[in-house]
Enzyme design. Structure first.
Site, short mmCIF file in Angstrom:
data_model
loop_
_atom_site.label_atom_id
_atom_site.label_comp_id
_atom_site.label_asym_id
_atom_site.label_seq_id
_atom_site.Cartn_x
_atom_site.Cartn_y
_atom_site.Cartn_z
N SER A 59 0.82 -1.20 0.00
CA SER A 59 0.00 0.00 0.00
C SER A 59 0.86 1.25 0.00
O SER A 59 0.31 2.36 -0.13
CB SER A 59 -0.93 0.00 1.21
OG SER A 59 -0.20 -0.30 2.37
N HIS A 83 -2.25 -2.80 -6.25
CA HIS A 83 -2.76 -2.43 -4.93
C HIS A 83 -4.27 -2.48 -4.91
O HIS A 83 -4.95 -1.61 -5.46
CB HIS A 83 -2.24 -1.02 -4.59
CG HIS A 83 -2.65 -0.53 -3.25
ND1 HIS A 83 -2.77 0.81 -2.95
CD2 HIS A 83 -2.97 -1.19 -2.11
CE1 HIS A 83 -3.15 0.94 -1.70
NE2 HIS A 83 -3.28 -0.27 -1.17
N GLU A 135 -4.98 -0.01 -7.88
CA GLU A 135 -3.97 1.00 -8.19
C GLU A 135 -2.75 0.24 -8.72
O GLU A 135 -2.21 -0.63 -8.03
CB GLU A 135 -3.64 1.76 -6.89
CG GLU A 135 -2.90 3.04 -7.04
CD GLU A 135 -2.73 3.75 -5.68
OE1 GLU A 135 -2.60 3.08 -4.63
OE2 GLU A 135 -2.71 5.00 -5.69
N ASN A 138 -3.06 6.33 -0.80
CA ASN A 138 -2.75 6.59 0.61
C ASN A 138 -2.13 7.95 0.86
O ASN A 138 -2.17 8.45 1.98
CB ASN A 138 -1.87 5.46 1.15
CG ASN A 138 -2.73 4.27 1.47
OD1 ASN A 138 -3.80 4.41 2.06
ND2 ASN A 138 -2.30 3.09 1.05
N1 CAA Z 1 -15.97 -8.51 2.44
C1 CAA Z 1 -16.82 -8.75 1.44
N2 CAA Z 1 -17.94 -8.05 1.25
C2 CAA Z 1 -18.22 -7.08 2.14
C3 CAA Z 1 -17.39 -6.79 3.22
C4 CAA Z 1 -16.21 -7.56 3.36
N3 CAA Z 1 -15.34 -7.35 4.34
N4 CAA Z 1 -17.92 -5.77 3.93
C5 CAA Z 1 -19.07 -5.44 3.31
N5 CAA Z 1 -19.24 -6.22 2.24
C6 CAA Z 1 -20.34 -6.18 1.28
C7 CAA Z 1 -21.64 -6.55 1.93
O1 CAA Z 1 -21.80 -7.95 1.90
C8 CAA Z 1 -22.64 -5.83 1.06
O2 CAA Z 1 -22.85 -6.56 -0.13
P1 CAA Z 1 -24.27 -6.50 -0.91
O3 CAA Z 1 -24.44 -5.08 -1.38
O4 CAA Z 1 -24.04 -7.45 -2.01
O5 CAA Z 1 -25.29 -6.92 0.07
C9 CAA Z 1 -21.91 -4.55 0.65
O6 CAA Z 1 -20.52 -4.82 0.85
C10 CAA Z 1 -22.32 -3.37 1.50
O7 CAA Z 1 -22.09 -3.75 2.85
P2 CAA Z 1 -23.03 -3.34 4.08
O8 CAA Z 1 -24.43 -3.15 3.58
O9 CAA Z 1 -22.78 -4.29 5.19
O10 CAA Z 1 -22.43 -1.99 4.62
P3 CAA Z 1 -22.11 -0.65 3.88
O11 CAA Z 1 -23.12 -0.32 2.85
O12 CAA Z 1 -21.83 0.29 4.98
O13 CAA Z 1 -20.74 -0.95 3.10
C11 CAA Z 1 -18.41 -0.88 2.99
C12 CAA Z 1 -19.60 -1.39 3.75
C13 CAA Z 1 -18.38 -1.49 1.59
C14 CAA Z 1 -17.17 -1.30 3.75
C15 CAA Z 1 -18.54 0.68 2.87
O14 CAA Z 1 -18.72 1.23 4.13
C16 CAA Z 1 -17.34 1.34 2.23
O15 CAA Z 1 -17.22 1.39 1.00
N6 CAA Z 1 -16.44 1.87 3.06
C17 CAA Z 1 -15.23 2.51 2.60
C18 CAA Z 1 -14.19 1.48 2.28
C19 CAA Z 1 -12.93 2.11 1.80
O16 CAA Z 1 -12.74 3.31 1.74
N7 CAA Z 1 -11.96 1.23 1.47
C20 CAA Z 1 -10.66 1.64 1.06
C21 CAA Z 1 -9.76 1.58 2.25
S1 CAA Z 1 -8.16 2.11 1.82
C22 CAA Z 1 -7.40 0.77 1.27
O17 CAA Z 1 -7.87 -0.34 1.28
C23 CAA Z 1 -6.05 1.00 0.75
C24 CAA Z 1 -4.97 0.94 1.75
O18 CAA Z 1 -3.85 0.72 1.32
C25 CAA Z 1 -5.13 1.17 3.16
#
Ligand code: CAA
Length: 282
Positions: free
Chosen positions: A119, A140, A152, A190
Site C-alpha cells: 500500500s 494495490h 492502483e 494513501n
Molecule cells: N468482504 C466482502 N464483502 C463485504 C465486506 C467484506 N469485508 N464488507 C461489506 N461487504 C459487502 C456486503 O456484503 C454488502 O454486499 P451487498 O451489497 O451485495 O449486500 C456490501 O458490501 C455493503 O455492505 P453493508 O451493507 O454491510 O455496509 P455498507 O453499505 O456500509 O458498506 C463498505 C460497507 C463497503 C465497507 C462501505 O462502508 C465502504 O465502502 N467503506 C469505505 C471502504 C474504503 O474506503 N476502502 C478503502 C480503504 S483504503 C485501502 O484499502 C487502501 C490501503 O492501502 C489502506
C-alpha cells in the site's frame, strides 16, 4: 499469455480477498501462508463470504462449490512455482517483502510476473530484490477487496510495458478498474487518504469532537460511506501508522507526522476490527 493459475502470498485480510475474487473469476488459486492454521483460517473466511453471497442469491451453490474447489492452500512457497502470476500480500514490512520477492524470483519461472499488493512501500526497491525487475509491479487492491472496484497499478522504474499491460488485463478480468500511477511514497490512494485519517485522529486527540461526531461529519457532510475513524479500524491502525511513517520518511514533510494518539493505540495493541478494538469496540 493469460494466466490460468494465480498464486497469492498471504491469506490475511487483503490476501484472502484477492484469493476470493480470483477464484470467483475462474482462476485456479494457490493460497500460501506461513502456518496450517492461517491457511485454514483464510480458506474458511473465503467460504463464509461465498456462503453469504449464496444466501443473497448473488451466486448459486454450485458456483460457490466450484470457487472453493479452485483454491489450493499450502504453507510451501515452492508450490507457487506452478502459478502463472503471483500477487504478494504479506505484512507491510519492507524486509519481509524483500525476502519474499528474492525467494519467488529463485522459485518461479523467468516469465512469471510478480506483483506486490503493497500500500505504500517502494515497488522499485522490491523489484531490485529480483533478477526480473521488468516483471515486477505494484497491484494495490482496496479493502474490502470483493467490494472495491479500484486496483492502483504502480510501475517501478524498470517495469516493462508488457507487464503493465498484463496487470491491467488481469485486473479487468477480476472485475476491477485499474488506474496507473508512479512509484512515489503512498502512491495516490494513501497519499490522499492517510492525511485525512491522521487529521481525524488529531481532532479526537485534541477533543475537537467525539469519535462518533467526527465520523458523522464526514459521512453526512462529505458523503463518505464511513467515517475516517471507522475506516481506520477497517484498514487496521498498525497499517495506517506504517503507511504514515512511509509518507513521513519518504516525503520528509511534517504534514505526514503520525498523530501520537494513533501511535499510542497501536502500542496498546488496539489494531482495529481485526482484533476487536480500535477507535471502536467490535
Ligand atoms: N468482504 C466482502 N464483502 C463485504 C465486506 C467484506 N469485508 N464488507 C461489506 N461487504 C459487502 C456486503 O456484503 C454488502 O454486499 P451487498 O451489497 O451485495 O449486500 C456490501 O458490501 C455493503 O455492505 P453493508 O451493507 O454491510 O455496509 P455498507 O453499505 O456500509 O458498506 C463498505 C460497507 C463497503 C465497507 C462501505 O462502508 C465502504 O465502502 N467503506 C469505505 C471502504 C474504503 O474506503 N476502502 C478503502 C480503504 S483504503 C485501502 O484499502 C487502501 C490501503 O492501502 C489502506
Amino acid at each position: 499469455m493469460e494466466p490460468r493459475t494465480i498464486g497469492v502470498v498471504g491469506a490475511g485480510q487483503m490476501g484472502s480477498g484477492i484469493e476470493q475474487v480470483a477464484s470467483q473469476a475462474g482462476y485456479r488459486v494457490i493460497l500460501r501462508d506461513l502456518e496450517d492454521g492461517l491457511v485454514r483460517k483464510g480458506i474458511e473466511g473465503i467460504a463464509r463470504q461465498l456462503d453469504r453471497a449464496v444466501e443473497k442469491q448473488k451466486i448459486t451453490p454450485a458456483e460457490r462449490e466450484q470457487a472453493v474447489s479452485r483454491i489450493e492452500g499450502t504453507t510451501s512457497l515452492e508450490k507457487l512455482a506452478a502459478a502463472d502470476f503471483v500477487v504478494e500480500a504479506a505484512p507491510e514490512r519492507l524486509d519481509i517483502k524483500l525476502d519474499v520477492f528474492a525467494a519467488l524470483d529463485r522459485l518461479c519461472p523467468a516469465e512469471t510476473i510478480l506483483a506486490t499488493n503493497t500500500s505504500s512501500l517502494p515497488v522499485t526497491r522490491i523489484a531490485a530484490a529480483t533478477g526480473r525487475p521488468d516483471r515486477v509491479i505494484g497491484m494495490h487492491f482496496m479493502n474490502p477487496v470483493p467490494v472495491m472496484k479500484l486496483v492502483e497499478v504502480i510501475r517501478g522504474l524498470q517495469t516493462s510495458d508488457e507487464t503493465r499491460a498484463a496487470v491491467f488485463d488481469l485486473a479487468e478480468r477480476l472485475g476491477k478498474t485499474p488506474v496507473e500511477c508512479r512509484d512515489f511514497p503512498g502512491f495516490v490512494s494513501n497519499r490522499v487518504l492517510m492525511p485525512m485519517i491522521n487529521e481525524a485522529v488529531y481532532c479526537l486527540q485534541e477533543g475537537v469532537a467525539t469519535r462518533e461526531a467526527i465520523d458523522t461529519v464526514m459521512k453526512l457532510g462529505m458523503n463518505h460511506p464511513m467515517g475516517p475513524l471507522a475506516l481506520a479500524d477497517l484498514i487496521g491502525l498498525d497499517t495506517c501508522l506504517a503507511i504514515l511513517e512511509v509518507l513521513h520518511d519518504g516525503l520528509g514533510e511534517d504534514k505526514y507526522r503520525p498523530c501520537p494518539l494513533l501511535r499510542k493505540y497501536v502500542e496498546a495493541g488496539w489494531l482495529g476490527r481485526k482484533n476487536g478494538r480500535g477507535f471502536y469496540t467490535y
